[in-house]
Design a protein around this motif. Structure first.
Motif: not given
Length: 85
Positions: A65-78
């Motif tokens: 969800d929108a409140n999820t913390a990002l992590k360095d090196g992560a793949e983020v798909a929209f």
């Protein structure tokens, strides 16, 4: 923080790309803050990620969800919500 962004379906068409490696400021810590950051790019980015536009997101191939913390090196798909019949 470095992220690998992926864009699917109509987002890919609007943005003209399916992926991008990006380095974001330290102040961008969540998926919702990333979306605001992308909107601030203006142009097609503002259109694709406009507030109120329904979008789904996955972090490292797990729906989040929108409140999820990002992590360095992560793949983020929209991607837009998918319906079928």
């Amino acid at each position: 923080m470095k992220l690998e962004l992926r864009f699917f379906a109509s987002l890919r068409e609007v943005l003209g790309t399916s992926q991008e490696a990006i380095e974001i400021p330290e102040t961008v810590k969540t998926v919702s803050q990333l979306r605001v950051y992308l909107i601030a790019r203006g142009g097609v980015w503002a259109k694709a990620f406009a507030e109120g536009k329904p979008l789904r997101c996955a972090l490292n191939q797990t729906m989040v969800d929108a409140n999820t913390a990002l992590k360095d090196g992560a793949e983020v798909a929209f991607f837009p919500p998918v319906t079928g019949g």
